[in-house]
Design a protein around this motif. Structure first.
Motif, PDB file in Angstrom:
ATOM      1  N   GLN A 113      20.652   1.779  94.395  1.00  0.00           N
ATOM      2  CA  GLN A 113      21.693   2.431  95.185  1.00  0.00           C
ATOM      3  C   GLN A 113      21.222   2.853  96.579  1.00  0.00           C
ATOM      4  O   GLN A 113      21.989   3.466  97.322  1.00  0.00           O
ATOM      5  CB  GLN A 113      22.232   3.657  94.442  1.00  0.00           C
ATOM      6  N   GLN A 158      25.948   7.102  96.439  1.00  0.00           N
ATOM      7  CA  GLN A 158      27.149   6.739  95.697  1.00  0.00           C
ATOM      8  C   GLN A 158      28.303   6.763  96.702  1.00  0.00           C
ATOM      9  O   GLN A 158      28.636   7.815  97.235  1.00  0.00           O
ATOM     10  CB  GLN A 158      27.418   7.726  94.561  1.00  0.00           C
ATOM     11  N   SER A 159      28.862   5.609  97.006  1.00  0.00           N
ATOM     12  CA  SER A 159      29.882   5.513  98.046  1.00  0.00           C
ATOM     13  C   SER A 159      31.223   5.120  97.447  1.00  0.00           C
ATOM     14  O   SER A 159      31.308   4.193  96.631  1.00  0.00           O
ATOM     15  CB  SER A 159      29.457   4.485  99.098  1.00  0.00           C
ATOM     16  N   PRO A 176      30.943   8.197  90.202  1.00  0.00           N
ATOM     17  CA  PRO A 176      29.992   8.414  91.315  1.00  0.00           C
ATOM     18  C   PRO A 176      29.685   9.887  91.572  1.00  0.00           C
ATOM     19  O   PRO A 176      28.548  10.229  91.933  1.00  0.00           O
ATOM     20  CB  PRO A 176      30.689   7.762  92.505  1.00  0.00           C
ATOM     21  N   ALA A 232      25.878  11.256  91.216  1.00  0.00           N
ATOM     22  CA  ALA A 232      25.260  11.842  92.409  1.00  0.00           C
ATOM     23  C   ALA A 232      24.812  13.275  92.152  1.00  0.00           C
ATOM     24  O   ALA A 232      23.710  13.680  92.546  1.00  0.00           O
ATOM     25  CB  ALA A 232      26.233  11.794  93.582  1.00  0.00           C
ATOM     26  N   HIS A 278      21.750  12.208  94.354  1.00  0.00           N
ATOM     27  CA  HIS A 278      22.127  11.180  95.322  1.00  0.00           C
ATOM     28  C   HIS A 278      23.051  11.767  96.390  1.00  0.00           C
ATOM     29  O   HIS A 278      23.542  12.890  96.255  1.00  0.00           O
ATOM     30  CB  HIS A 278      22.849  10.022  94.612  1.00  0.00           C
ATOM     31  N   LEU A 336      26.703  11.551  97.949  1.00  0.00           N
ATOM     32  CA  LEU A 336      28.055  11.072  97.651  1.00  0.00           C
ATOM     33  C   LEU A 336      28.797  10.935  98.971  1.00  0.00           C
ATOM     34  O   LEU A 336      28.906  11.901  99.726  1.00  0.00           O
ATOM     35  CB  LEU A 336      28.790  12.048  96.737  1.00  0.00           C
TER      36      LEU A 336
END
Length: 318
Positions: free
Chosen positions: A34, A89-90, A119, A123, A128, A130
């Motif tokens: 990712q 995380q998109s 996501p 995240a 992560h 986001l």
């Protein structure tokens, strides 16, 4: 899940002038799927400063990046993350998206129903970033469901037996939009909704405009290095005129309903090389890059601007 962190020198990592010894924390592992793909990128120091400050200490905030289409809002975050090995995380938001799609849902896998984390959950759990792209297209009542976790409260997933996810210390939330949460007064961005004030109050807001000519020239040349500088400078001049007519003034609306974003500018340059040798190559590439979706009168006006700026180069080969 613990990820080994690493310190990165700001000047060498991002190619900017920075105080000697100034470092930012990222991650050592560069193999996570990712992590965004690293691409050539010219960082604007003032925007980089704000993003790095937020990554260092969120302080219970999210970060909202607002600005015109194609100005580089999402690419800024992705390229910072790529250099810090920070997984992302998109999500691209839309008017029918519900908060459940971000948290997770039950899906059928190999004949059995299993809960798959979304996501937001991943995240928050793993630290992560986001990114909520085009967040102002989403129903504000759904986005309000993020209020608690933005402030550091645990994410409780009732659908998964009351699972509790405590936000990871490195969890960060970015949102992008063509408005700053107050709706679109220009009428150019269809579907943009006025956002809940309580939701927007949880965000730091920075404006990402188009780069100045010096930086934008570097952006184009880094993306299309074989394009002659003389041609790039003329393309920049055309972009400046198109944007001026698009934005209008404080008192009058713009004369154009399309604009030349940095993304479009790079596309124009790239297509000009792709079709190198074709007759009227700059005209042909500009039409594919931008003007084919403009009204006929506006298309003619933009091409007239380009022809005036390019002069004898307009029908030449790059």
């Amino acid at each position: 899940m613990m990820i080994q962190t690493q310190r990165y020198d700001v000047a060498t990592t991002f190619g900017v002038n920075a105080r000697p010894g100034l470092e930012v924390q990222g991650f050592a592992d560069d193999t996570h799927p990712q992590i965004p793909v690293r691409k050539p990128y010219v960082f604007r120091p003032e925007l980089l400063r704000d993003v790095l400050a937020y990554l260092h200490d969120a302080g219970g905030d999210g970060m909202f990046l607002t600005g015109p289409t194609g100005a580089g809002k999402t690419s800024l975050i992705n390229q910072v993350a790529a250099r810090l090995n920070w997984p992302v995380q998109s999500v691209t938001c839309h008017g029918r998206m519900e908060i459940g799609a971000l948290v997770g849902q039950f899906v059928l896998i190999n004949g059995s129903t299993q809960f798959v984390h979304g996501p937001l959950s991943v995240a928050a759990r793993d630290g992560h970033l986001l990114i909520l792209n085009e967040s102002d297209l989403m129903d504000p009542s759904e986005l309000a469901g993020l209020n608690d976790i933005l402030e550091g409260q645990p994410l409780v997933i009732a659908e998964n037996g009351g699972e509790v996810i405590k936000p990871h210390p490195q969890f960060r939330v970015f949102a992008t939009g063509n408005s700053a949460g107050s709706g679109d007064g220009s009428g150019l961005y269809q579907g943009v909704l006025r956002q809940n004030l309580a939701f927007m109050d949880r965000f730091r807001v920075i404006h990402v405009g188009y780069p100045d000519a010096v930086i934008e020239k570097q952006v184009v040349l880094s993306a299309v290095p074989s394009m002659p500088e003389t041609i790039v400078e003329k393309m920049l001049h055309v972009a400046e005129e198109v944007r001026r007519l698009f934005l209008g003034s404080d008192r009058e609306a713009g004369e154009l309903t399309v604009t030349m974003s940095t993304r479009t500018l790079v596309r124009w340059a790239s297509l000009s090389l792709t079709f190198k040798g074709a007759p009227n190559v700059f005209h042909y590439a500009l039409e594919q890059a931008l003007t084919a979706r403009a009204e006929p009168e506006q298309r003619e006006a933009i091409h007239r601007i380009a022809a005036d700026v390019f002069g004898d180069y307009w029908e030449a080969t790059p």
